[in-house]
Design an enzyme around this catalytic site. Structure first.
Site, PDB file in Angstrom:
ATOM      1  N   ASP A  41       0.828  -1.202   0.000  1.00  0.00           N
ATOM      2  CA  ASP A  41       0.000   0.000   0.000  1.00  0.00           C
ATOM      3  C   ASP A  41       0.871   1.264   0.000  1.00  0.00           C
ATOM      4  O   ASP A  41       1.943   1.298   0.619  1.00  0.00           O
ATOM      5  CB  ASP A  41      -0.901  -0.007   1.236  1.00  0.00           C
ATOM      6  CG  ASP A  41      -1.844   1.183   1.291  1.00  0.00           C
ATOM      7  OD1 ASP A  41      -2.707   1.285   0.404  1.00  0.00           O
ATOM      8  OD2 ASP A  41      -1.697   2.009   2.211  1.00  0.00           O
ATOM      9  N   GLU A  75       1.619  -0.178  -4.910  1.00  0.00           N
ATOM     10  CA  GLU A  75       0.672   0.854  -5.334  1.00  0.00           C
ATOM     11  C   GLU A  75       1.422   2.189  -5.403  1.00  0.00           C
ATOM     12  O   GLU A  75       1.532   2.911  -4.415  1.00  0.00           O
ATOM     13  CB  GLU A  75      -0.488   0.955  -4.342  1.00  0.00           C
ATOM     14  CG  GLU A  75      -1.509   2.022  -4.716  1.00  0.00           C
ATOM     15  CD  GLU A  75      -2.299   2.540  -3.522  1.00  0.00           C
ATOM     16  OE1 GLU A  75      -3.439   3.014  -3.742  1.00  0.00           O
ATOM     17  OE2 GLU A  75      -1.796   2.497  -2.393  1.00  0.00           O
ATOM     18  N   ASP A  86     -10.351   1.658  -4.313  1.00  0.00           N
ATOM     19  CA  ASP A  86     -10.241   3.114  -4.201  1.00  0.00           C
ATOM     20  C   ASP A  86     -10.914   3.818  -5.370  1.00  0.00           C
ATOM     21  O   ASP A  86     -11.680   4.766  -5.195  1.00  0.00           O
ATOM     22  CB  ASP A  86      -8.769   3.535  -4.139  1.00  0.00           C
ATOM     23  CG  ASP A  86      -8.125   3.208  -2.808  1.00  0.00           C
ATOM     24  OD1 ASP A  86      -8.792   3.375  -1.771  1.00  0.00           O
ATOM     25  OD2 ASP A  86      -6.961   2.790  -2.805  1.00  0.00           O
TER      26      ASP A  86
END
Length: 761
Positions: A540, A565, A648
């Site tokens: 992340d 990410e 997201d």
């Protein structure tokens, strides 16, 4: 000594940062609750109390005697909740203790103060400088009014249309601001930013302002949604400059740099013109220097703007720094044109008939034939039994052809979704218990599917407060103190080193440069691999810390597959997405390089370009200047994880939702192309499942993998077509395309604006 401060218009308590020019103040004069900030300052929380009029005051007492060896106290204020800094004329507030006033200087002289970086203008006169004196100061009183700006977001749209018959440009303004809005404008020539008044005729309701500019009152829209105006300009002007005026005291400038708005009017043939879309090769731009002309022009304009504003007083320093940063960014982009991608030599061809090709090239890359399913969405935590629910779908996901499932963050977390982790060894979360998690992993393994754990390494929520009430002390087995928090995190008083990436502002950002931090994280990841059975990681907020630390973590845990990410904004010019996104994908590639290729990254570049190509029917964007895919998959396909949606961008958050009704075009692209495709949970368990499953079946049957060869055949206004591995053809877009040549092509799948063919055996 008592230092009162006037009331702040804020719900957040301020902090007082006290420093001399070189040294921290002596310990005997430090107020209670003060903490050192590096080697030259301390931070002191101000106490809050009401005065006799009921207003809230923030104050602090600093006690000292006449023998204290300090000539003055310098300080600045910080509003904790917003992170705003308040300074004096761009520098420190100064309280003289000796030798700082001239004889006869009155006490109580008022001076203007503004928060650093705000648009607030100083309202009060600044007194003259005070010369030095050896006289000891026994009493001092000074008032500093604190001004604070509040921002309201509006937009202004400017469209410029050329008319070749009249050799004029039609300029159309529109803003969502209602009421009397005046555009204060002029034109400029060449590379200068000098305002000129164009010759008549001028638009209605226009007057000349001081022989330097025009002021035009915008007409209010009849539906009350805003104001607009349009007018013609001669084509020999290079640009239009303007600001908006609401009243005598309110002027609106460009939020990005604080300067005038600038709209280019000269005709520059760009790749991807909406009138004549072309690829770079069709313009014969073989000389790389030609590609930098536009960048150099932008840099020149910025330099001109910087020079013309050096005499301005308000915000000058902050604005100059912003301009210099923009110049550096443009220069870096120009430089990237001249260098080849740093990964050209890394991508060795992998032949699909070679049995060795199914083995991982190195830890973290998988076999090359992976198809990833994101096994959750933003709402999955709400049932409290998500691990159990997802386990019931393991057999179905395996039969569809998925080889990897990405599971949600497993740790104890302040937020129910798991992205605000707290105690990393506590694996009882809103998704289920640790026992249910281990059972879930076992079920997927039994069905031949590997499982990724979602590792949130950039930030961590603390369990305890420090002596100032700041949450930066951690508990559990990883019981770190504030040395584990980066020093430049503006909210959490870290004592670590500066961050190696971007800050995540909702929780303490972890300092991965600390040996004890990296040791604990590696031990935790190895424990998760062994105890839970994870096969790899989804990392992340990977742009928050250096990829070299990721390399350390990957080498310590040897994951089968890992993906980071790294998500930041694509390149835009005046609100329009640029055709060339090399600078964007280079940042992702640089991060992968820093990991030494031990982890891939989500191909955010490809997602963004697909958005624009499909939404606006600009399929020419899907080929870069060299005729290759324009995202990360065009440069480093084995490390590119392609996707069109996730928790997201889609789900109930919808931060960057894929164009509605065009999802299958997106999947037709990523499931036929090189790279490792990832399918979102909400899509595979929807009405799209049958069509997605057919594309996955074709990919598996034709052995399309992350390094497959691709040849782009068409990249036009409403059509994109490509050949992959010489055994698959695909097209997306409304334009007509049918295969030709000696190969017998058979339709394998088709739907709205997409079609797939495979070569007959």
């Amino acid at each position: 000594m008592f230092c009162p401060l006037k009331e702040l218009n804020s719900s957040y308590p301020p902090y007082l940062y006290i420093c001399s020019e070189w040294d921290q103040p002596p310990s005997e004069i430090r107020p209670p609750g003060s903490v050192p900030i590096k080697d030259s300052a301390i931070e002191t929380p101000l106490e809050t109390s009401p005065n006799s009029e009921g207003h809230i005051l923030h104050e602090v007492q600093i006690k000292f005697d006449k023998d204290t060896p300090v000539a003055a106290i310098n300080f600045v204020l910080k509003e904790e909740g917003t992170g705003a800094w308040f300074q004096h004329k761009g520098g420190d507030f100064r309280i003289p203790l000796s030798g700082s006033l001239k004889d006869g200087d009155p006490l109580g002289a008022k001076q203007g103060v503004k928060p650093e970086g705000s648009n607030a203008q100083l309202k009060e006169a600044v007194p003259g400088e005070k010369g030095p004196s050896t006289k000891c100061i026994s009493e001092f009183y000074e008032e500093y009014p604190i001004l604070k700006s509040e921002y309201f977001e509006h937009f202004v749209s400017v469209a410029v249309t050329e008319n070749s018959e009249t050799d004029k440009s039609l300029v159309e303004f529109y803003t969502d601001i209602t009421g009397d809005v005046i555009i204060h404008w002029g034109v400029c020539k060449g590379n200068t930013m000098t305002w000129e008044i164009p010759p008549e005729p001028h638009p209605p309701n226009t007057k000349i302002f001081r022989q330097k500019a025009l002021q035009t009152l915008l007409e209010q829209k009849t539906d009350g949604t805003g104001s607009a105006v349009s007018f013609l300009l001669d084509a020999d002007y290079s640009g239009l400059v303007f600001v908006l005026k609401l009243n005598e005291h309110t002027w609106l400038r460009n939020l990005e740099n604080g300067f005038d708005f600038y709209i280019p009017l000269t005709r520059v043939e760009q790749f991807g013109s909406t009138q004549e879309p072309h690829r770079a090769g069709e313009h014969k731009l073989d000389d790389k220097s030609a590609q930098t002309d536009g960048l150099i022009s932008d840099i020149r304009n910025l330099v001109v703007g910087l020079s013309s504003r050096r005499g301005q007083r308000a915000k000058n320093k902050v604005l100059q720094e912003d301009i210099l940063q923009e110049i550096e960014r443009l220069a870096a982009e120009a430089y990237s044109i001249f260098r080849s991608p740093t990964i050209d030599a890394i991508e060795d061809p992998v032949y699909i008939d070679d049995p060795e090709s199914v083995k991982p090239a190195c830890s973290g890359t998988g076999s090359g034939f992976e198809i990833v399913c994101q096994g959750f969405n933003w709402e999955s935590h709400k049932s409290g039994k998500w691990y159990v629910e997802l386990g019931t779908k393991a057999k179905e996901l395996s039969s569809l052809g998925f080889t990897i499932v990405w599971s949600p963050p497993p740790t104890d977390s302040v937020s129910p979704e798991g992205y605000m982790p707290r105690d990393l060894y506590n694996l009882n979360s809103r998704y289920g218990t640790m026992a249910e998690l281990k059972q879930l992993v076992d079920i997927f393994h039994e069905n031949g599917v590997k499982v990724l754990g979602d590792a949130v390494l950039n930030h961590r929520c603390a369990q305890f407060q420090n002596q100032n009430g700041i949450w930066n002390i951690f508990g559990g087995r990883m019981n770190w103190d504030d040395r584990a928090v980066v020093a430049d995190d503006p909210h959490f008083q870290g004592r670590g080193n500066k961050s190696s990436g971007d800050n995540f502002h909702a929780a303490p950002n972890i300092d991965h440069s600390q040996d004890f931090v990296r040791t604990d994280i590696k031990e935790w990841l190895r424990w998760m691999r062994k105890e839970v059975g994870y096969d790899g990681w989804r990392l992340d907020f990977a742009r928050g810390f250096w990829g070299g630390y990721v390399k350390d973590y990957m080498e310590a845990t040897e994951p089968y597959f890992a993906v980071g990410e790294y998500w930041d904004s694509l390149s835009y010019t005046y609100g329009e997405m640029d055709y060339n996104q090399d600078a964007h994908r280079q940042r992702i590639v640089d991060w992968i390089n820093a990991t030494n290729g031990t982890a891939g990254a989500f191909d955010v570049t490809t997602k963004g370009i697909l958005h624009m190509a499909l939404e606006r029917s600009e399929y020419w964007r899907l080929s870069d200047e060299k005729g290759k895919p324009p995202g990360v998959l065009g440069w480093w396909p084995s490390r590119a994880v392609t996707f069109i949606e996730n928790h997201d961008t889609g789900s109930t958050q919808g931060h960057w939702r894929f164009p509605y009704g065009m999802e299958m075009q997106g999947y037709a692209y990523i499931l036929t192309h090189p790279g490792t495709p990832a399918v979102f949970y909400d899509h595979i368990f929807s009405h799209l499942q049958q069509d997605i499953a057919k594309l996955m079946s074709i990919r598996c049957r034709l052995k399309i993998q992350c390094r497959s060869k691709i040849k782009i055949l068409k990249a036009e206004q409403n059509l994109y077509a490509a050949e992959i591995n010489e055994n698959l053809l695909m097209k997306i877009g409304a334009g007509h395309f049918e295969p030709t040549g000696p190969v017998n092509w058979i339709v394998a799948a088709e739907g709205h604006d997409y079609k797939i063919w495979e070569a007959a055996s």
